[in-house]
Design an enzyme around this catalytic site. Structure first.
Site, PDB file in Angstrom:
ATOM      1  CE1 TYR A 142      -3.101  -2.916   0.109  1.00 48.95           C
ATOM      2  CE2 TYR A 142      -4.113  -1.930   2.032  1.00 48.95           C
ATOM      3  CZ  TYR A 142      -4.115  -2.892   1.040  1.00 48.95           C
ATOM      4  OH  TYR A 142      -5.131  -3.806   0.987  1.00 48.95           O
ATOM      5  CE  LYS A 187       1.305 -18.345  -1.182  1.00 47.27           C
ATOM      6  NZ  LYS A 187       0.581 -19.614  -0.950  1.00 47.27           N
ATOM      7  CG  ASP A 219      -2.370 -20.260   0.571  1.00 49.84           C
ATOM      8  OD1 ASP A 219      -1.666 -20.158   1.591  1.00 49.84           O
ATOM      9  OD2 ASP A 219      -1.983 -20.863  -0.450  1.00 49.84           O
ATOM     10  CG  ASP A 243      -7.442  -4.300   3.426  1.00 49.59           C
ATOM     11  OD1 ASP A 243      -8.521  -4.313   4.043  1.00 49.59           O
ATOM     12  OD2 ASP A 243      -7.218  -3.550   2.459  1.00 49.59           O
ATOM     13  CG  ASP A 247     -12.709  -6.295   4.991  1.00 48.51           C
ATOM     14  OD1 ASP A 247     -12.567  -5.714   6.085  1.00 48.51           O
ATOM     15  OD2 ASP A 247     -12.846  -5.690   3.919  1.00 48.51           O
TER      16      ASP A 247
END
Length: 353
Positions: A142, A187, A219, A243, A247
């Protein structure tokens, strides 16, 4: 206690839910004898319309001069539907986090017994789910170098050792306060930045021998959060993964309108609901104010006002148990309550407790 609070209603449903959050804070202040001074400031699409900047300097100064920031949401359809817009409401949110040094986002995920049937997951899976996601907030893709033309685009996912160490420390410390279980999500099988995260986390493990640490690829973590949400206690991860996962986690409770969050770091802490600005519902008295009200509870906890926090949470639980709920979580055939009515019920509960 005397507190100065910067109030940033933002866009969409923000002003409506903010009014209920402030009303609850006022009720608590009156009951417990606190003095609270509020200063409202603009941000997001509203600020772009007024001054052309989604996080104006005046708003930044208001935040710096306050003890806490109570924030609602930013976002507007005219920007969502225009990918070419150079100035966007969400840029104000990123600027606020960066300028205030808010590197740690704390999002609790919990279920409510009376709302288990509202979760998209089976009740037996989510019953008892209670964990915290800690997301690094000022690094990663970001904020890394970006490029875009008609044929190529990239975002640079860059992290430094100090950035990783400070957020992992937050994760370890939260795990110590809870059930001594920390899950580091990365990851590392693919990304160099994730391998540095995992390396540093393993270096820090001996400093917190009472904390059990899991390492999980993002994942797998996303799958596990749906298949076995009660497995988690504290999750810590980088900005982009956080992020997405937060959610995903927020839906476990049955409504994003139920969950608050806090962002802490170098300067003034910020407290906000996890949901967005829902511009389609603005002015319709539909929005659930509970996440905003529970953000007030998190703010009270930050200042060590645990009795006050407990009363806010008790009032919220009582409203749910009494079926005083906005439409998205109301029981079939239940009485209709809007944003205002739910807020007023909770305020009256606090005043009369």
């Amino acid at each position: 206690m005397k507190l100065k609070i910067a109030v940033l209603p933002g866009d969409g449903i923000g002003p409506e839910i903010m009014r209920q959050g402030v009303a609850v804070m006022n009720a608590i202040s009156e009951k417990f004898g606190h003095e609270v001074e509020y200063k409202e400031a603009i941000c997001g699409a509203h600020a772009i319309d007024v001054v052309g900047d989604p996080f104006p300097e005046e708003t930044f100064q208001t935040c710096l001069e306050s003890d806490a920031v109570l924030f609602a949401a930013v976002g507007d359809l005219k920007y969502d539907n225009d990918p070419t817009a150079k100035v966007r409401p969400e840029q104000g949110l990123l600027a606020m986090r960066k300028k205030l040094g808010l590197y740690a986002n704390i999002r609790p995920v919990q279920t409510f017994k009376c709302l288990l049937h509202k979760s998209p997951l089976r009740a037996e899976l989510v019953d008892g789910a209670d964990f915290i996601c800690i997301r690094e907030l000022t690094g990663g893709m970001y904020f890394g170098e970006k490029y875009q033309d008609n044929d190529k685009a990239y975002d640079t996912n860059i992290y430094t050792r100090p950035e990783i160490e400070r957020i992992l420390k937050v994760g370890f410390e939260y795990a110590r306060k809870r059930h001594h279980h920390l899950t580091v999500v990365d990851k590392a099988n693919v990304l160099a930045s994730s391998r540095l995260w995992r390396q540093i986390a393993k270096e820090m493990e001996p400093l917190f021998p009472d904390v059990h640490v899991d390492y999980m690829f993002v994942d797998n973590a996303a799958m596990r959060m749906i298949a076995e949400p009660t497995f988690f206690d504290v999750i810590v991860t980088e900005n982009t993964f956080g992020d997405i996962l937060t959610d995903e986690g927020s839906c476990i409770s049955g409504s994003m309108g139920l969950l608050p969050s806090a962002s802490t770091g170098e300067h003034t802490p910020l407290f906000e609901p996890v949901h967005g600005s829902w511009p389609q519902a603005a002015g319709k008295n539909l929005a659930n104010p509970l996440a905003q009200i529970l953000s007030v509870a998190m703010m009270l906890n930050y200042f060590g006002l645990t009795e006050e926090e407990a009363l806010v949470r008790k009032a919220v639980d009582a409203s749910l148990d009494s079926n005083v709920r906005t439409p998205e979580i109301q029981v079939e055939g239940g009485e209709k309550y809007g944003t205002v009515e739910v807020g007023e019920w909770i305020v009256n509960y606090i005043k009369n407790y």
